[in-house]
Design an enzyme around this catalytic site. Sequence first.
Site, short mmCIF file in Angstrom:
data_model
loop_
_atom_site.label_atom_id
_atom_site.label_comp_id
_atom_site.label_asym_id
_atom_site.label_seq_id
_atom_site.Cartn_x
_atom_site.Cartn_y
_atom_site.Cartn_z
N HIS A 11 0.57 -1.05 -0.24
CA HIS A 11 0.11 -0.28 0.27
C HIS A 11 0.99 1.23 -0.20
CE1 HIS A 11 -3.73 -2.52 -0.40
NE2 HIS A 11 -3.44 -2.71 1.90
N HIS A 55 -10.10 1.84 0.16
CA HIS A 55 -9.43 0.29 0.97
C HIS A 55 -10.74 0.20 2.38
CE1 HIS A 55 -7.69 -2.47 2.92
NE2 HIS A 55 -6.18 -3.04 1.90
N GLU A 114 -11.44 -4.09 -3.30
CA GLU A 114 -10.03 -2.76 -3.50
C GLU A 114 -10.59 -2.98 -5.57
OE1 GLU A 114 -6.76 -3.77 -0.82
OE2 GLU A 114 -7.99 -5.07 0.81
#
Length: 341
Positions: free
Chosen positions: A80, A174, A305
């Site tokens: 991420h 997210h 996602e």
Amino acid sequence: MTDAPVTFLPLAALIQELRVGGINIVQGFATQADYEQHNTQHFGATIGRVANRIGGAQLSGLNGGQTYTLAKNNGPNNLHGGEVGWGKRVWNGPTPVGVRQIPGVGDIDGGESVKFTLVSEDGDQGFPGTVEASVVYTVGKQQQDGKEVLVLGIEYEAELVGGADETVINMTNHSYFNLAGKPTIEGTVVTLATNTYLPVDNGGIPTDGPKPFSKVEGNTPFVLGAQEPDIDDCFVLNEASNTIPLDTRREPLAKLVTAHHPESKIHLEVLSTEPAFQFYTGKYIDVPEVNGVPARGPRSGFCVEPSRYVNACNVDEWKSQMLLKKGEKYGCRIVYRAWQE
């Protein structure tokens, strides 16, 4: 926006609330300060520069064959965007940008839109090039079979403006959804648009191209139990990587996941122009009680996602999905539709 069904915060340009039938169906915290201190799970956050994992926390073959070393913040891999990815940055906004429609969903009532922007400097978390990124949220309503449907559109855009000729990009949201209004997602009925997925190693890095997933069938409802099925995998809608554009906003809006809970009678649809999506059933959620918000544990939410293939930036056949060159624009669209029977 305290009375609005959807609320946002500048930190991570995040979605704090998505209210249906009086229930906030996304996990979150009461204040931005609480997110800054406790949001290890990325609740509601805009993820970048690269969502999901980058194998070996390294980028190779960019800008004339250079290699870039990133933070190993998920075992041996980068996750991420690194230790302070875009989900940990304070964005500029929200700035009102008028009333808009959301391409692909039909007419909506309302359509009030706000924009958040971020400048990610050359070398930010080890990534090359200065990137200007934005997210536009559009909130509206539709009528469906006599029910009022809340619609949230998310549009991402990013441009490489200096510092390098090439970089990589993969943005997503997210949010963790809980339609039950209870401590866990147990009993939620879910349908995935496909069971084609990317097999991965123990660190979550793909080891092969798209293959059939054994735990669930595509386009077939299944129930999330107390512990099973336990899923944290990237599902693929478009298996022809060479046909996936850097900017997917002109691609058809496809329904990725539908879900509902039979007791709350709340329904959710997640749609996107993206070629893949990570579906995660929340096994590792571990958040203490904060500011009157109860503790959240395993399976207190599930994630959808939408994204490019995991680690595409390091796979020659997939690299074009994430490769952002100077003068080009990356873009994608995600839509949430939610209602109560």
